[in-house]
Write a protein that holds these residues in place. Sequence first.
Motif, PDB file in Angstrom:
ATOM      1  N   TYR A  92       8.167  18.619   9.483  1.00  0.00           N
ATOM      2  CA  TYR A  92       7.004  18.276  10.288  1.00  0.00           C
ATOM      3  C   TYR A  92       7.444  17.386  11.430  1.00  0.00           C
ATOM      4  O   TYR A  92       8.554  16.869  11.451  1.00  0.00           O
ATOM      5  N   ASP A  93       6.555  17.203  12.378  1.00  0.00           N
ATOM      6  CA  ASP A  93       6.831  16.309  13.496  1.00  0.00           C
ATOM      7  C   ASP A  93       6.408  14.898  13.127  1.00  0.00           C
ATOM      8  O   ASP A  93       5.356  14.697  12.519  1.00  0.00           O
ATOM      9  N   LEU A  94       7.219  13.924  13.497  1.00  0.00           N
ATOM     10  CA  LEU A  94       6.839  12.532  13.291  1.00  0.00           C
ATOM     11  C   LEU A  94       5.800  12.147  14.336  1.00  0.00           C
ATOM     12  O   LEU A  94       5.826  12.638  15.460  1.00  0.00           O
ATOM     13  N   THR A  95       4.901  11.266  13.975  1.00  0.00           N
ATOM     14  CA  THR A  95       3.882  10.810  14.933  1.00  0.00           C
ATOM     15  C   THR A  95       4.451   9.751  15.862  1.00  0.00           C
ATOM     16  O   THR A  95       3.854   9.453  16.886  1.00  0.00           O
ATOM     17  N   HIS A  96       5.603   9.167  15.504  1.00  0.00           N
ATOM     18  CA  HIS A  96       6.225   8.066  16.246  1.00  0.00           C
ATOM     19  C   HIS A  96       5.311   6.851  16.283  1.00  0.00           C
ATOM     20  O   HIS A  96       5.381   6.025  17.174  1.00  0.00           O
ATOM     21  N   LYS A  97       4.438   6.770  15.297  1.00  0.00           N
ATOM     22  CA  LYS A  97       3.593   5.603  15.120  1.00  0.00           C
ATOM     23  C   LYS A  97       3.980   4.999  13.776  1.00  0.00           C
ATOM     24  O   LYS A  97       4.331   5.712  12.852  1.00  0.00           O
ATOM     25  N   ARG A  98       3.966   3.685  13.702  1.00  0.00           N
ATOM     26  CA  ARG A  98       4.394   3.057  12.453  1.00  0.00           C
ATOM     27  C   ARG A  98       3.695   1.725  12.250  1.00  0.00           C
ATOM     28  O   ARG A  98       3.076   1.202  13.160  1.00  0.00           O
ATOM     29  N   MET A  99       3.838   1.224  11.062  1.00  0.00           N
ATOM     30  CA  MET A  99       3.313  -0.096  10.740  1.00  0.00           C
ATOM     31  C   MET A  99       4.329  -1.132  11.208  1.00  0.00           C
ATOM     32  O   MET A  99       5.520  -0.868  11.218  1.00  0.00           O
ATOM     33  N   ASN A 100       3.842  -2.295  11.556  1.00  0.00           N
ATOM     34  CA  ASN A 100       4.735  -3.369  11.975  1.00  0.00           C
ATOM     35  C   ASN A 100       4.479  -4.620  11.143  1.00  0.00           C
ATOM     36  O   ASN A 100       4.525  -5.722  11.641  1.00  0.00           O
ATOM     37  N   GLY A 101       4.159  -4.437   9.899  1.00  0.00           N
ATOM     38  CA  GLY A 101       3.835  -5.538   8.995  1.00  0.00           C
ATOM     39  C   GLY A 101       3.074  -4.975   7.814  1.00  0.00           C
ATOM     40  O   GLY A 101       3.216  -3.808   7.464  1.00  0.00           O
ATOM     41  N   GLN A 102       2.250  -5.788   7.206  1.00  0.00           N
ATOM     42  CA  GLN A 102       1.466  -5.349   6.055  1.00  0.00           C
ATOM     43  C   GLN A 102       0.107  -4.835   6.502  1.00  0.00           C
ATOM     44  O   GLN A 102      -0.519  -5.391   7.398  1.00  0.00           O
ATOM     45  N   ILE A 103      -0.336  -3.776   5.857  1.00  0.00           N
ATOM     46  CA  ILE A 103      -1.678  -3.226   6.061  1.00  0.00           C
ATOM     47  C   ILE A 103      -2.434  -3.436   4.753  1.00  0.00           C
ATOM     48  O   ILE A 103      -2.016  -2.945   3.712  1.00  0.00           O
ATOM     49  N   TRP A 104      -3.517  -4.185   4.803  1.00  0.00           N
ATOM     50  CA  TRP A 104      -4.328  -4.474   3.615  1.00  0.00           C
ATOM     51  C   TRP A 104      -5.586  -3.624   3.622  1.00  0.00           C
ATOM     52  O   TRP A 104      -6.387  -3.692   4.551  1.00  0.00           O
ATOM     53  N   ALA A 118      -5.611   3.942  -9.028  1.00  0.00           N
ATOM     54  CA  ALA A 118      -5.018   5.091  -8.335  1.00  0.00           C
ATOM     55  C   ALA A 118      -4.653   4.714  -6.900  1.00  0.00           C
ATOM     56  O   ALA A 118      -3.598   5.108  -6.398  1.00  0.00           O
ATOM     57  N   PHE A 119      -5.505   3.941  -6.224  1.00  0.00           N
ATOM     58  CA  PHE A 119      -5.206   3.478  -4.865  1.00  0.00           C
ATOM     59  C   PHE A 119      -3.923   2.649  -4.871  1.00  0.00           C
ATOM     60  O   PHE A 119      -3.045   2.844  -4.034  1.00  0.00           O
ATOM     61  N   ARG A 120      -3.828   1.705  -5.813  1.00  0.00           N
ATOM     62  CA  ARG A 120      -2.633   0.846  -5.905  1.00  0.00           C
ATOM     63  C   ARG A 120      -1.374   1.681  -6.150  1.00  0.00           C
ATOM     64  O   ARG A 120      -0.327   1.430  -5.549  1.00  0.00           O
ATOM     65  N   SER A 121      -1.454   2.637  -7.053  1.00  0.00           N
ATOM     66  CA  SER A 121      -0.300   3.482  -7.363  1.00  0.00           C
ATOM     67  C   SER A 121       0.142   4.286  -6.151  1.00  0.00           C
ATOM     68  O   SER A 121       1.342   4.423  -5.888  1.00  0.00           O
ATOM     69  N   ALA A 122      -0.821   4.811  -5.394  1.00  0.00           N
ATOM     70  CA  ALA A 122      -0.492   5.578  -4.189  1.00  0.00           C
ATOM     71  C   ALA A 122       0.247   4.698  -3.188  1.00  0.00           C
ATOM     72  O   ALA A 122       1.245   5.120  -2.585  1.00  0.00           O
ATOM     73  N   MET A 123      -0.215   3.485  -3.015  1.00  0.00           N
ATOM     74  CA  MET A 123       0.425   2.567  -2.066  1.00  0.00           C
ATOM     75  C   MET A 123       1.823   2.189  -2.532  1.00  0.00           C
ATOM     76  O   MET A 123       2.765   2.148  -1.746  1.00  0.00           O
ATOM     77  N   SER A 124       1.965   1.947  -3.817  1.00  0.00           N
ATOM     78  CA  SER A 124       3.260   1.592  -4.383  1.00  0.00           C
ATOM     79  C   SER A 124       4.281   2.715  -4.201  1.00  0.00           C
ATOM     80  O   SER A 124       5.465   2.459  -3.952  1.00  0.00           O
ATOM     81  N   THR A 125       3.832   3.951  -4.291  1.00  0.00           N
ATOM     82  CA  THR A 125       4.716   5.102  -4.110  1.00  0.00           C
ATOM     83  C   THR A 125       5.413   5.047  -2.756  1.00  0.00           C
ATOM     84  O   THR A 125       6.614   5.277  -2.648  1.00  0.00           O
ATOM     85  N   TRP A 126       4.661   4.730  -1.693  1.00  0.00           N
ATOM     86  CA  TRP A 126       5.245   4.638  -0.356  1.00  0.00           C
ATOM     87  C   TRP A 126       6.034   3.356  -0.172  1.00  0.00           C
ATOM     88  O   TRP A 126       7.075   3.343   0.484  1.00  0.00           O
ATOM     89  N   ASN A 127       5.538   2.251  -0.736  1.00  0.00           N
ATOM     90  CA  ASN A 127       6.201   0.954  -0.551  1.00  0.00           C
ATOM     91  C   ASN A 127       7.637   0.952  -1.061  1.00  0.00           C
ATOM     92  O   ASN A 127       8.472   0.199  -0.563  1.00  0.00           O
ATOM     93  N   GLN A 128       7.946   1.787  -2.039  1.00  0.00           N
ATOM     94  CA  GLN A 128       9.314   1.880  -2.560  1.00  0.00           C
ATOM     95  C   GLN A 128      10.310   2.337  -1.489  1.00  0.00           C
ATOM     96  O   GLN A 128      11.505   2.121  -1.633  1.00  0.00           O
ATOM     97  N   HIS A 129       9.813   2.965  -0.439  1.00  0.00           N
ATOM     98  CA  HIS A 129      10.692   3.529   0.590  1.00  0.00           C
ATOM     99  C   HIS A 129      10.495   2.898   1.962  1.00  0.00           C
ATOM    100  O   HIS A 129      11.107   3.340   2.928  1.00  0.00           O
ATOM    101  N   LEU A 130       9.651   1.897   2.058  1.00  0.00           N
ATOM    102  CA  LEU A 130       9.418   1.210   3.325  1.00  0.00           C
ATOM    103  C   LEU A 130      10.269  -0.049   3.408  1.00  0.00           C
ATOM    104  O   LEU A 130      10.608  -0.638   2.381  1.00  0.00           O
ATOM    105  N   ARG A 155       7.273  -4.284   5.659  1.00  0.00           N
ATOM    106  CA  ARG A 155       6.212  -3.330   5.998  1.00  0.00           C
ATOM    107  C   ARG A 155       5.678  -2.738   4.703  1.00  0.00           C
ATOM    108  O   ARG A 155       6.350  -1.934   4.067  1.00  0.00           O
ATOM    109  N   ARG A 156       4.496  -3.120   4.336  1.00  0.00           N
ATOM    110  CA  ARG A 156       3.916  -2.681   3.068  1.00  0.00           C
ATOM    111  C   ARG A 156       2.459  -2.291   3.240  1.00  0.00           C
ATOM    112  O   ARG A 156       1.754  -2.824   4.086  1.00  0.00           O
ATOM    113  N   VAL A 157       2.019  -1.350   2.410  1.00  0.00           N
ATOM    114  CA  VAL A 157       0.612  -0.994   2.318  1.00  0.00           C
ATOM    115  C   VAL A 157       0.094  -1.712   1.078  1.00  0.00           C
ATOM    116  O   VAL A 157       0.623  -1.531  -0.018  1.00  0.00           O
ATOM    117  N   CYS A 158      -0.924  -2.548   1.261  1.00  0.00           N
ATOM    118  CA  CYS A 158      -1.395  -3.427   0.190  1.00  0.00           C
ATOM    119  C   CYS A 158      -2.864  -3.166  -0.131  1.00  0.00           C
ATOM    120  O   CYS A 158      -3.609  -2.640   0.685  1.00  0.00           O
TER     121      CYS A 158
END
Length: 193
Positions: free
Chosen positions: A31-43, A57-69, A73-76
């Motif tokens: 896929y194409d990257l959006t070239h947009k990103r987080m620059n800190g934590q998103i709550w 389920a929301f927490r688990s979904a966020m944790s899945t991505w946080n393992q690779h960020l 930069r975290r989704v909280c």
Amino acid sequence: MWKSGGIVSKIAIGIMSSALTIALAAPAFAYDLTHKRMNGQIWYVPQSVSLDASRDAFRSAMSTWNQHLPEWRRVCFSNTNHTSTSYPRKDGLNLIYKRSVGTNNYVAENSYWWDNFNILTKSDININTRLSWINGVQSGFYDVRSVMTHEVGHTVGLDHSERISAVMYIASKPGTTKWFLTDDDINGIYAAY
């Protein structure tokens, strides 16, 4: 679809098609990257109608991505609630809604905005309540964690994948789960960050 200086990404209801098979010599991500990103934590703040199982389920979904960020930069997930019914809302808060908006031809959507430097400034996620939901697998029901994992992928900067196995594939089917990132999703994150 462009909207209010931002973009709306939807995960569609779809039937898997053999016409979307990717060739063996596919790139590192499909896929194409959006070239947009987080620059800190998103709550994210959930709507007060969200059940405890959905919050997990929301927490688990966020944790899945946080393992690779990257570490900073975290989704909280916030333990507070919101009662807003106006979706989406460019108010500086990142809200999770459970509303019946529009038609039932989409499972969920992420409305997000960014600044002139392509840094995410705001994101609202809506889970379409016109459909049947469950936390897990049951015929005819969409899995909350799977769909949230997809929508959070948009928050971290990924668009839809062409690979059916990827979390970021454009369509979702009831009675299935996609809880874990594929190589396609992970390679996209590493390319973005």
